[in-house]
Write a protein that holds these residues in place. Structure first.
Motif, PDB file in Angstrom:
ATOM      1  N   HIS A 121     -76.823 -21.425 -27.140  1.00 21.85           N
ATOM      2  CA  HIS A 121     -75.394 -21.423 -27.460  1.00 21.85           C
ATOM      3  C   HIS A 121     -74.653 -22.726 -27.157  1.00 21.85           C
ATOM      4  O   HIS A 121     -73.866 -23.200 -27.970  1.00 21.85           O
ATOM      5  N   ASP A 122     -74.855 -23.266 -25.924  1.00 20.65           N
ATOM      6  CA  ASP A 122     -73.964 -24.356 -25.522  1.00 20.65           C
ATOM      7  C   ASP A 122     -74.659 -25.387 -24.643  1.00 20.65           C
ATOM      8  O   ASP A 122     -75.880 -25.341 -24.461  1.00 20.65           O
TER       9      ASP A 122
ATOM     10  N   SER B 224     -70.985 -26.224 -28.791  1.00 19.56           N
ATOM     11  CA  SER B 224     -71.420 -24.830 -28.773  1.00 19.56           C
ATOM     12  C   SER B 224     -71.390 -24.214 -30.163  1.00 19.56           C
ATOM     13  O   SER B 224     -70.742 -24.721 -31.088  1.00 19.56           O
ATOM     14  N   VAL B 225     -72.083 -23.084 -30.273  1.00 18.92           N
ATOM     15  CA  VAL B 225     -72.131 -22.319 -31.519  1.00 18.92           C
ATOM     16  C   VAL B 225     -70.745 -21.811 -31.910  1.00 18.92           C
ATOM     17  O   VAL B 225     -70.481 -21.518 -33.085  1.00 18.92           O
ATOM     18  N   LYS B 226     -69.836 -21.703 -30.944  1.00 17.84           N
ATOM     19  CA  LYS B 226     -68.521 -21.114 -31.187  1.00 17.84           C
ATOM     20  C   LYS B 226     -67.640 -21.972 -32.091  1.00 17.84           C
ATOM     21  O   LYS B 226     -66.644 -21.485 -32.620  1.00 17.84           O
TER      22      LYS B 226
ATOM     23  N   GLU C 243     -77.444 -25.417 -30.618  1.00 16.95           N
ATOM     24  CA  GLU C 243     -76.060 -25.488 -31.086  1.00 16.95           C
ATOM     25  C   GLU C 243     -75.180 -26.452 -30.289  1.00 16.95           C
ATOM     26  O   GLU C 243     -74.035 -26.669 -30.635  1.00 16.95           O
TER      27      GLU C 243
ATOM     28  N   THR D 120     -72.500 -13.724 -33.549  1.00 17.63           N
ATOM     29  CA  THR D 120     -73.691 -14.491 -33.922  1.00 17.63           C
ATOM     30  C   THR D 120     -74.824 -13.563 -34.344  1.00 17.63           C
ATOM     31  O   THR D 120     -75.398 -13.708 -35.430  1.00 17.63           O
TER      32      THR D 120
END
Length: 453
Positions: A303-304, A42-44, A35, A185
């Motif tokens: 994630h990041d 990031s996935v965020k 991601e 997630t």
């Protein structure tokens, strides 16, 4: 021409990458959803847009408003991108355990950053949960995001991340493994995948100091499990509404050390430069290896980006200070490698005690060797210094030779740990090691303790 109208249109469609080296002991196909390819790394980014879209639609967020959120850094970055494109102000409330890189990045994209202490209860007015809520109440035309309980968080992954995984694996995914923080997630992806195939297994990665694993297995929220930990982005001391435990098949916990070590191994052995929670996720996946069969397709989400941890997991000194660096310490010279290039702090017999006190403070040390023209003739220890001060308040103006203790033993650079350990005791707080260039360095109790893995 093909181009995105703004940076937000580049979010999503991140690649699925085969893990080749770290997972050799797993008899299944292991793929990583990387991601960090999102614009905010990031996935965020995904849920930041979704949460703002939904807040705009129902009027919670009004034009020109201020977005306020408690974040470990990545959600803040995603919110910042949307705020820039759509004209909002942003206040990010972050805990002091997060990396300096995260704080600097948030400021770089225009966010106001408020730093709160980590080691406080969630209900404490100083916690980043409480401060976020208070700022939202005090700030006119503001909206508190609350990613932990905001249903748009999980919905973003149900609508975007999960369908991507299903399409990229051609519907063959059998296991999904991911670190759990807010729960958006894992819950959003799990809901979609299990609707497509009820046999898909979903595993959460937790950390020591967090409540998720025990709560999932027993239904008990055990406050005794809550303590400060280093791993960023996963684990919680609360139960966010976005964590749907009914969709999760199980949790495994990963230590801070393993998370840090495997974060570095991902970069060195796979060429994938990702963050701390990715290290936890890949180690957790290895702990779960007995659950996988040869025909399985296991997807782990990273994630990041590793760029947010350059001063931490990717810094040898930081790793060494915490005993995370896998280095073999067998002899005296191994114990001083962190400060071998720095000059030895000394005092002379005719200097005043006040000079020794000043050096103890300036260099944040506890012991100093004493020299004269013949060499090492004594030592000053902060404990003895304190005792002498209690007996005589005028001690600061006396010469060092009047209060110094015995000189520290001197060992060769090749002296063994056993030899050094025998020399350091309650009557002797340090030893000096003689280096090949004729210079000397000091080894203290702290150096020996820090070497213990």
């Amino acid at each position: 021409m093909k181009y995105a109208k703004n940076i937000l249109e580049t979010i999503g469609n991140t690649p699925l990458v085969k893990i080749n080296n770290l997972t050799k002991e797993i008899d299944a196909l292991v793929l990583a959803k990387v991601e960090t390819f999102n614009p905010g790394n990031s996935v965020k980014d995904r849920m930041a847009v979704k949460m703002i879209d939904d807040a705009e639609a129902d009027g919670r967020l009004k034009p020109g408003g201020t977005i306020i959120e408690g974040t470990s850094g990545n959600t803040g970055m995603g919110l910042a991108l949307v705020a820039i494109v759509r004209g909002y102000k942003l206040i990010c409330v972050i805990s002091d355990k997060q990396s300096k890189e995260k704080m600097d990045i948030l400021r770089a994209v225009g966010a106001r950053v408020v730093v709160c202490p980590t080691d406080v209860e969630p209900s404490d007015p100083r916690s980043y949960y409480s401060v976020s809520k208070r700022l939202a109440e005090e700030t006119e035309n503001s909206w508190y995001v609350n990613q932990y309980d905001n249903p748009s968080n999980a919905l973003a992954h149900y609508e975007q991340t999960a369908p991507e995984l299903w399409e990229q694996t051609d519907g063959k995914i059998t296991h999904f493994v991911v670190g759990v923080g807010t729960g958006g997630t894992i819950s959003g992806v799990a809901k979609y995948l299990k609707a497509k195939n009820p046999n898909v297994k979903v595993w959460g990665i937790d950390t020591y100091g967090s409540v998720f694993k025990k709560y999932h297995e027993t239904g008990i929220f055990d406050e005794n499990e809550i303590y400060s930990y280093i791993t960023e982005g996963i684990g919680e001391d609360i139960l966010p509404k976005n964590v749907d435990f009914s969709l999760i098949d199980g949790f495994t916990k990963v230590t801070d050390k393993d998370a840090a070590v495997y974060t570095r191994r991902l970069a060195l052995e796979e060429g994938i430069f990702v963050g701390n929670s990715a290290g936890a996720a890949i180690k957790g996946l290895l702990q779960l290896k007995d659950n996988f069969k040869p025909d399985d397709v296991v997807v782990v989400l990273f994630h990041d980006s590793g760029s947010r941890y350059v001063g931490k997991m990717f810094n040898d000194d930081w790793m060494r200070e915490r005993g995370f660096l896998e280095e073999e310490v067998t002899k005296a010279v191994d114990l001083i490698k962190d400060h071998q290039d720095k000059p030895l702090v000394i005092v002379r017999t005719e200097e005043l005690v006040s000079h020794a006190i000043e050096r103890l403070k300036r260099y944040k040390i506890s012991q100093i060797p004493v020299i004269d023209t013949t060499g090492f003739v004594g030592s000053i220890d902060e404990t003895d210094l304190f005792r002498s001060y209690v007996e005589d308040k005028n001690i600061a103006d006396k010469p060092i030779k009047d209060i110094m203790g015995k000189p520290y033993p001197i060992v060769k650079a090749t002296a063994s740990m056993e030899e050094i350990s025998k020399l350091i005791n309650k009557d002797n707080q340090a030893v000096l090691v003689e280096l090949e260039n004729g210079k000397h360095h000091i080894i203290t109790k702290h150096d020996v303790i820090s070497s213990i893995k």
